[in-house]
Design an enzyme around this catalytic site. Structure first.
Site, PDB file in Angstrom:
ATOM      1  N   HIS A   1      10.977  25.755 -76.492  1.00  0.00           N
ATOM      2  CA  HIS A   1      11.418  25.076 -77.708  1.00  0.00           C
ATOM      3  C   HIS A   1      12.919  24.762 -77.639  1.00  0.00           C
ATOM      4  O   HIS A   1      13.337  23.616 -77.838  1.00  0.00           O
ATOM      5  CB  HIS A   1      11.123  25.974 -78.923  1.00  0.00           C
ATOM      6  CG  HIS A   1      11.576  25.412 -80.229  1.00  0.00           C
ATOM      7  ND1 HIS A   1      10.720  24.810 -81.127  1.00  0.00           N
ATOM      8  CD2 HIS A   1      12.812  25.336 -80.805  1.00  0.00           C
ATOM      9  CE1 HIS A   1      11.393  24.396 -82.184  1.00  0.00           C
ATOM     10  NE2 HIS A   1      12.675  24.706 -82.008  1.00  0.00           N
ATOM     11  N   GLU A   2      13.710  25.785 -77.372  1.00  0.00           N
ATOM     12  CA  GLU A   2      15.161  25.573 -77.337  1.00  0.00           C
ATOM     13  C   GLU A   2      15.546  24.652 -76.187  1.00  0.00           C
ATOM     14  O   GLU A   2      16.495  23.865 -76.302  1.00  0.00           O
ATOM     15  CB  GLU A   2      15.907  26.915 -77.235  1.00  0.00           C
ATOM     16  CG  GLU A   2      15.718  27.838 -78.425  1.00  0.00           C
ATOM     17  CD  GLU A   2      15.997  27.176 -79.768  1.00  0.00           C
ATOM     18  OE1 GLU A   2      16.848  26.262 -79.839  1.00  0.00           O
ATOM     19  OE2 GLU A   2      15.347  27.552 -80.763  1.00  0.00           O
TER      20      GLU A   2
ATOM     21  N   HIS B   1      15.288  21.089 -77.241  1.00  0.00           N
ATOM     22  CA  HIS B   1      16.533  20.652 -77.898  1.00  0.00           C
ATOM     23  C   HIS B   1      17.595  20.343 -76.847  1.00  0.00           C
ATOM     24  O   HIS B   1      18.333  19.354 -76.947  1.00  0.00           O
ATOM     25  CB  HIS B   1      17.076  21.769 -78.805  1.00  0.00           C
ATOM     26  CG  HIS B   1      16.390  21.914 -80.117  1.00  0.00           C
ATOM     27  ND1 HIS B   1      16.176  20.852 -80.978  1.00  0.00           N
ATOM     28  CD2 HIS B   1      15.904  23.010 -80.752  1.00  0.00           C
ATOM     29  CE1 HIS B   1      15.578  21.299 -82.080  1.00  0.00           C
ATOM     30  NE2 HIS B   1      15.391  22.592 -81.965  1.00  0.00           N
TER      31      HIS B   1
ATOM     32  N   HIS C   1      17.212  17.052 -75.275  1.00  0.00           N
ATOM     33  CA  HIS C   1      17.653  16.011 -76.217  1.00  0.00           C
ATOM     34  C   HIS C   1      19.165  15.812 -76.099  1.00  0.00           C
ATOM     35  O   HIS C   1      19.672  14.687 -76.153  1.00  0.00           O
ATOM     36  CB  HIS C   1      17.263  16.446 -77.636  1.00  0.00           C
ATOM     37  CG  HIS C   1      17.171  15.324 -78.619  1.00  0.00           C
ATOM     38  ND1 HIS C   1      16.906  15.543 -79.959  1.00  0.00           N
ATOM     39  CD2 HIS C   1      17.318  13.985 -78.501  1.00  0.00           C
ATOM     40  CE1 HIS C   1      16.878  14.378 -80.597  1.00  0.00           C
ATOM     41  NE2 HIS C   1      17.136  13.422 -79.730  1.00  0.00           N
TER      42      HIS C   1
END
Length: 678
Positions: free
Chosen positions: A466-467, A470, A473
């Protein structure tokens, strides 16, 4: 001072080893002085206002200040101490004042407005148009059109809110650090796996105590709640965890909560909005509180019947297994794990040997390489703020620099709980150079012990992915302007890249890249992969209700006039009523440690996790149809989503990738609340 202060020198990487706490305040003061001069140059220009001499100049004004403050506030989250926390209380109002000086500079706003008023004749690119809108709204949404008296009031509100938010976070951290469960009788460890026992023994040793110590940091707390047979000790731990900031002492956060929500409401009213949620959601995909509440209500109606059925099944199982009278919150993880083992013959202890932390890091790198052609090389000559922090150079298939990546994985007393991604340097394009970003993820994963390396739970594996979503991104950003680069997007869109990457954790083709037994090197067996997949929807109704409860609590604080609220606990109980399954715990209050909305940026935005889940489920269905490592689909996702930042409205970007809007059906199918596509 400038000659000796490392923060005021030119640096590529944050010079952590050279920075002392006393460097921050003078560096920030000097950087504010320089930024004010840059603003003054814009204001006093004899040239007519243009996009270049006003909007672009404003975008890059204060860039040195941005870098210094990013270092300071990242340290305050990841490696803080009393000195840094005290300094944060001094610095925050100074920065708030500076921000307000800009926003309330009438001459500067006049120049911005002149450019904005002629935007239709300027032939701007899409990204330039977005930047112009953003800069104009930066003023109007922060009081540029207010009279002088109201501007002063807004300034005071912002300063108070900045200080209260810091106090709130400091109290939560202090509460997390001060509690410990000290066990001296080995019988009280019954049910706990070897890794949890070893970590607790090591923690006791560090504190020069006999026995075992458990605390409220997730790697210690969660295994205890999931495996400890001693129900009274689970109850003690659960109540301690749920009572952070709710002890009627110097760390009590109730007054902070009430002050924050009331000041936020005053701010919204001053700016012409009915509530704080109306103010915040104007710049979100969801747009209005009504739309958010309708969205959550729709999911609630779909999930609640399943959640009630799951709860009933779990309670019946617990009563039959151990003869308890009624299922309580401190029973949920324990009996949930037992039931999951019974139904799927699967538990975290079976999986953990396949998820040694370095293998999982290799895995997320390998998945990123298969999707986007990225290469990761660990480097040891980049300064870090703690010896545990790892650094990596990220490049593309041709060796071209993409980013610098920092990773900080384990809990420490100076680190706040949870997991997050942040940056030390944004990506942007200036002076014909594409400045590449410096991205960091910070987590609180299971530490290695004397007996074994850091073996992650499956939940920790998905958190890392999940991290890292990010982080991708941020790393793959490719825009001109820093304020709309990377994760600078609408709040209910920012979770799409992170949540979509979690999907690869459930796929055999991805797991085979990294899930190897840390002792034997054996690839995770197909049987276990099948069980991971089958158990993915276990208690998904209850999980959905839990997540919705947080979003509804958030909206209950921010979508009304809170001026009459006097009792935080009573208000919270009313907000939780539609989603409640477990009996209420009198000693607990979630709001007093709900850092996402009272310390982080999720106020009136917690719903965005579920909102982005709709997007990520829909997006991953597309990947699944084409093949999870299909480079064409990945390239399209990179080109339309990951590289674009906030250059366009997120709905436009998403439709460009998917060819249509996302609907909740894909999420409900994935959650097992609707039949799968045939």
């Amino acid at each position: 001072m400038a000659q000796k202060n490392p923060l005021l020198q030119t640096f590529e990487h944050a010079p952590f080893s050279k920075i002392k706490t006393e460097h921050f305040k003078p560096a920030i003061e000097e950087a504010i002085h320089l930024a004010k001069n840059e603003i003054q140059e814009i204001v006093s220009s004899s040239e007519a206002p243009s996009f270049s001499n006003t909007i672009e100049a404003l975008e890059f004004a204060g860039s040195q200040l941005d870098r210094i403050t990013s270092i300071f506030f990242n340290l305050n989250s990841a490696e803080t101490n009393d000195e840094i926390q005290k300094l944060a209380q001094e610095i925050s109002p100074v920065l708030t004042d500076f921000k307000n000086d800009i926003i309330q500079n009438a001459d500067l706003f006049e120049r911005v407005k002149k450019v904005y008023d002629q935007k239709d004749e300027l032939e701007l690119t899409v990204e330039q148009n977005t930047l112009l809108d953003k800069k104009y709204k930066m003023f109007t949404r922060n009081g540029a059109n207010l009279n002088d008296e109201d501007k002063k009031q807004l300034r005071d509100l912002d300063k108070k809110l900045a200080a209260l938010s810091l106090s709130f976070g400091e109290n939560v951290l202090a509460e997390t650090n001060r509690y410990e469960l000290h066990i001296t009788d080995e019988k009280d460890l019954e049910g706990l796996p070897k890794g949890a026992r070893s970590a607790a023994k090591m923690l006791a040793k560090e504190k020069n105590k006999e026995g075992w110590i458990f605390n409220l940091h997730y790697p210690s707390y969660l295994p205890f709640m999931k495996y400890a047979k001693n129900r009274s000790l689970r109850k003690e731990m659960a109540i301690a965890f749920g009572a952070k900031g709710f002890h009627n002492d110097q760390y009590d956060n109730r007054e902070n909560v009430l002050q924050i929500v009331k000041l936020r409401h005053q701010k919204a009213k001053l700016l012409g909005y009915p509530t704080y949620a109306h103010f915040k959601l104007e710049e979100r995909m969801a747009e209005t509180p009504e739309k958010v509440n309708s969205f959550m209500q729709e999911l609630l109606e779909k999930a609640k019947p399943a959640a009630k059925e799951e709860f009933g099944e779990l309670e019946k199982f617990a009563i039959e297994l151990e003869g308890i009278d009624r299922l309580q919150k401190w029973d949920a993880a324990y009996f949930g794990e037992k039931l999951k083992q019974k139904l799927f013959d699967l538990d975290d202890e079976q999986l953990k040997p396949y998820f040694e932390i370095n293998n999982v890091i290799h895995g997320v790198f390998a998945v990123s390489e298969r999707l986007y052609g990225l290469k990761f090389k660990e480097v040891f000559d980049v300064d870090t703020y703690h010896p545990e922090v790892k650094t990596y150079e990220v490049s593309d298939e041709n060796g071209k620099e993409i980013a610098l990546f920092y990773a900080d994985f384990h809990p420490r007393e100076g680190k706040r709980g949870g997991a997050w991604m942040t940056s030390y340097k944004s990506q942007y394009f200036k002076d014909e150079k594409n400045e590449r970003p410096h991205i960091s993820i910070v987590c609180n994963f299971t530490k290695p012990t004397e007996d074994e390396p850091s073996l992650l739970t499956f939940n920790e594996v998905t958190t890392l992915f999940h991290e890292f979503g990010h982080a991708l991104h941020g790393m793959l950003a490719n825009t001109i302007y820093p304020s709309i680069s990377g994760t600078n997007v609408f709040w209910d869109f920012v979770e799409l890249p992170s949540q979509v990457l979690e999907n690869w954790c459930y796929e055999k083709e991805a797991l085979e890249l990294f899930a190897r037994h840390y002792e034997t090197g054996e690839i995770i067996p197909d049987e276990l992969v099948k069980k991971i997949k089958e158990s993915a929807t276990f208690h998904e109704g209850m999980a959905t209700l839990r997540q919705l409860s947080f979003g509804m609590l958030d909206m209950s604080w921010h979508s009304i006039d809170p001026s009459e609220i006097e009792n935080v606990k009573e208000h919270e109980e009313k907000a939780f009523a539609p989603t409640r399954l477990f009996p209420e715990v009198e000693e607990n209050c979630m709001s007093t440690s709900f850092a996402h909305i009272f310390q982080g940026g999720y106020a009136a935005g917690y719903y965005s996790y579920k909102w982005a889940e709709v997007l990520d489920a829909d997006a991953f269905e597309h990947f699944s149809e084409k093949g999870i490592f299909d480079r064409e689909t990945a390239q399209k996702f990179r080109d339309t989503i990951l590289s674009q930042g906030g250059t366009e409205h997120p709905l436009t970007l998403y439709k460009r990738f998917r060819g249509k809007e996302a609907a909740p059906e894909a999420l409900l199918r994935r959650a097992g609340l609707l039949p799968k596509k045939s």
